[in-house]
Design a protein around this motif. Sequence first.
Motif, PDB file in Angstrom:
ATOM      1  N   LEU A 259       0.858  -1.110  -0.020  1.00 57.95           N
ATOM      2  CA  LEU A 259      -0.050  -0.191  -0.038  1.00 57.95           C
ATOM      3  C   LEU A 259       0.793   1.290  -0.044  1.00 57.95           C
ATOM      4  O   LEU A 259       0.451   2.145  -0.752  1.00 57.95           O
ATOM      5  CB  LEU A 259      -0.824   0.094   1.208  1.00 57.95           C
ATOM      6  N   ALA A 260       1.876   1.285   0.792  1.00 54.27           N
ATOM      7  CA  ALA A 260       2.775   2.559   0.802  1.00 54.27           C
ATOM      8  C   ALA A 260       3.520   2.544  -0.292  1.00 54.27           C
ATOM      9  O   ALA A 260       3.532   3.845  -1.101  1.00 54.27           O
ATOM     10  CB  ALA A 260       3.818   2.065   1.663  1.00 54.27           C
ATOM     11  N   ARG A 261       4.051   1.566  -1.211  1.00 52.13           N
ATOM     12  CA  ARG A 261       4.489   1.709  -2.385  1.00 52.13           C
ATOM     13  C   ARG A 261       3.758   2.473  -3.448  1.00 52.13           C
ATOM     14  O   ARG A 261       3.915   3.169  -4.282  1.00 52.13           O
ATOM     15  CB  ARG A 261       4.867   0.232  -3.142  1.00 52.13           C
ATOM     16  N   ARG A 262       2.036   2.047  -3.444  1.00 51.41           N
ATOM     17  CA  ARG A 262       1.374   2.468  -3.966  1.00 51.41           C
ATOM     18  C   ARG A 262       1.154   4.235  -3.908  1.00 51.41           C
ATOM     19  O   ARG A 262       0.947   4.849  -4.999  1.00 51.41           O
ATOM     20  CB  ARG A 262      -0.119   1.922  -4.144  1.00 51.41           C
ATOM     21  N   ILE A 263       1.331   4.492  -2.861  1.00 48.86           N
ATOM     22  CA  ILE A 263       0.993   5.746  -2.264  1.00 48.86           C
ATOM     23  C   ILE A 263       2.274   6.703  -3.050  1.00 48.86           C
ATOM     24  O   ILE A 263       2.026   7.766  -3.628  1.00 48.86           O
ATOM     25  CB  ILE A 263       1.048   5.723  -0.749  1.00 48.86           C
ATOM     26  N   ARG A 264       3.689   6.008  -2.680  1.00 46.31           N
ATOM     27  CA  ARG A 264       4.753   6.613  -3.083  1.00 46.31           C
ATOM     28  C   ARG A 264       4.693   6.823  -4.706  1.00 46.31           C
ATOM     29  O   ARG A 264       4.959   7.798  -5.267  1.00 46.31           O
ATOM     30  CB  ARG A 264       5.786   5.765  -2.898  1.00 46.31           C
ATOM     31  N   GLU A 265       3.931   6.059  -5.406  1.00 41.00           N
ATOM     32  CA  GLU A 265       4.082   5.888  -6.870  1.00 41.00           C
ATOM     33  C   GLU A 265       3.378   7.194  -7.672  1.00 41.00           C
ATOM     34  O   GLU A 265       3.434   7.707  -8.505  1.00 41.00           O
ATOM     35  CB  GLU A 265       3.429   4.766  -7.540  1.00 41.00           C
ATOM     36  N   ARG A 266       2.343   7.638  -6.513  1.00 42.48           N
ATOM     37  CA  ARG A 266       1.584   8.959  -6.740  1.00 42.48           C
ATOM     38  C   ARG A 266       2.396  10.189  -6.890  1.00 42.48           C
ATOM     39  O   ARG A 266       2.156  11.258  -7.448  1.00 42.48           O
ATOM     40  CB  ARG A 266       0.519   9.161  -5.657  1.00 42.48           C
ATOM     41  N   GLY A 267       3.858  10.131  -6.418  1.00 50.38           N
ATOM     42  CA  GLY A 267       4.788  11.112  -6.426  1.00 50.38           C
ATOM     43  C   GLY A 267       4.573  12.394  -5.580  1.00 50.38           C
ATOM     44  O   GLY A 267       4.902  13.444  -5.583  1.00 50.38           O
ATOM     45  N   GLU A 268       3.538  12.344  -4.397  1.00 53.65           N
ATOM     46  CA  GLU A 268       3.177  13.299  -3.580  1.00 53.65           C
ATOM     47  C   GLU A 268       3.992  13.173  -2.435  1.00 53.65           C
ATOM     48  O   GLU A 268       4.390  12.207  -1.896  1.00 53.65           O
ATOM     49  CB  GLU A 268       1.738  13.256  -3.105  1.00 53.65           C
ATOM     50  N   PRO A 269       4.462  14.250  -1.693  1.00 59.70           N
ATOM     51  CA  PRO A 269       5.167  14.468  -0.717  1.00 59.70           C
ATOM     52  C   PRO A 269       4.270  14.023   0.595  1.00 59.70           C
ATOM     53  O   PRO A 269       3.372  14.326   0.702  1.00 59.70           O
ATOM     54  CB  PRO A 269       5.616  15.781  -0.284  1.00 59.70           C
ATOM     55  N   ALA A 270       4.878  12.992   1.187  1.00 61.67           N
ATOM     56  CA  ALA A 270       3.961  12.485   2.548  1.00 61.67           C
ATOM     57  C   ALA A 270       4.733  12.039   3.563  1.00 61.67           C
ATOM     58  O   ALA A 270       5.817  11.150   3.083  1.00 61.67           O
ATOM     59  CB  ALA A 270       2.835  11.649   2.049  1.00 61.67           C
ATOM     60  N   GLU A 271       4.110  11.868   4.530  1.00 61.62           N
ATOM     61  CA  GLU A 271       5.258  10.991   5.709  1.00 61.62           C
ATOM     62  C   GLU A 271       4.356   9.838   6.002  1.00 61.62           C
ATOM     63  O   GLU A 271       3.175   9.783   6.212  1.00 61.62           O
ATOM     64  CB  GLU A 271       5.321  11.766   6.923  1.00 61.62           C
ATOM     65  N   LEU A 272       4.939   8.665   5.824  1.00 60.14           N
ATOM     66  CA  LEU A 272       4.531   7.298   6.083  1.00 60.14           C
ATOM     67  C   LEU A 272       5.347   6.826   7.595  1.00 60.14           C
ATOM     68  O   LEU A 272       6.327   6.873   7.573  1.00 60.14           O
ATOM     69  CB  LEU A 272       5.003   6.525   5.207  1.00 60.14           C
ATOM     70  N   ILE A 273       4.120   6.299   8.447  1.00 54.91           N
ATOM     71  CA  ILE A 273       4.552   5.651   9.456  1.00 54.91           C
ATOM     72  C   ILE A 273       3.748   4.120   9.720  1.00 54.91           C
ATOM     73  O   ILE A 273       2.677   4.336   9.495  1.00 54.91           O
ATOM     74  CB  ILE A 273       4.286   6.476  10.927  1.00 54.91           C
ATOM     75  N   PHE A 274       4.420   3.285   9.934  1.00 49.09           N
ATOM     76  CA  PHE A 274       3.777   1.818   9.782  1.00 49.09           C
ATOM     77  C   PHE A 274       3.321   1.556  11.252  1.00 49.09           C
ATOM     78  O   PHE A 274       3.752   1.936  12.541  1.00 49.09           O
ATOM     79  CB  PHE A 274       4.684   0.879   9.469  1.00 49.09           C
ATOM     80  N   LEU A 275       2.330   1.022  11.504  1.00 52.69           N
ATOM     81  CA  LEU A 275       1.864   0.344  12.563  1.00 52.69           C
ATOM     82  C   LEU A 275       2.107  -1.268  12.377  1.00 52.69           C
ATOM     83  O   LEU A 275       1.608  -1.928  11.498  1.00 52.69           O
ATOM     84  CB  LEU A 275       0.285   0.600  12.940  1.00 52.69           C
ATOM     85  N   THR A 276       2.735  -1.777  13.673  1.00 53.48           N
ATOM     86  CA  THR A 276       2.891  -3.104  13.413  1.00 53.48           C
ATOM     87  C   THR A 276       2.998  -3.741  14.667  1.00 53.48           C
ATOM     88  O   THR A 276       2.996  -3.238  15.797  1.00 53.48           O
ATOM     89  CB  THR A 276       4.314  -3.443  12.924  1.00 53.48           C
TER      90      THR A 276
END
Length: 244
Positions: free
Chosen positions: A71-88
Amino acid sequence: MLTLCICDDSPEDTTQIRALADRFVQEHPELGLRTEFFSSPFDLLEHLDEKGGFDLYLLDILMPHMKGIELARRIRERGEPAELIFLTISREYALDAFEVDASGYLVKPVGWEKFQRALLASVHRLGGAEVPSFLLRTKAGLRKILFRELVMVESFDHDRVCTLSDHSKAVTADTLSSLMERLSFDHRFFSPHRAYIINLEHITALNGPSVTLSTGRCVPVSRPKLAALKKAYMDFLFLTNCRL
């Protein structure tokens, strides 16, 4: 206004994260943070296609049909600057976070202090608060306090007195521990004594059992805190010099 997206398929985990997010919004009204929740990565992706992305994402790593990393890869493919934090649920997935340039991960169940620190750090990386500040609940109403101007906080009975660099004071009923929670993500602040919080940026002298601040005040340092204060101050000076 900043936007936060939380995607987790577990109802129990979502309830807990929602409570943390609601508390964060309440304690940091200066950020104007708006949150949205998704229980399915496919619903999230559909929303992104229709309405655009978010500034900050909290993504569960282990979800059926599509893992958080994908899901994070798909978000990154959009090319928008964003902060990603995972819940695990386990630190064994921590290395996966680096594959998609994530800021880090939070291990469930997530505690308030770690949740707040992670979100505030991400907000500052996004530039949502270029001049770090917070809103203080005073007897005269809400007051915006810049971190750089806050010299010290002192506890008096039922009040906390904040002294600013211009020698003015702001009085609040908030507890010292709650104020320290809000300031602890920033390396400038340290509690050398149970009745004080100081801004390391305003130290002019460190003399064993006390520390002198730019306003001329001498603040006591408890014996158990002395070594930690010296280390925190040296770390602060090192980080400051690195930025110059």
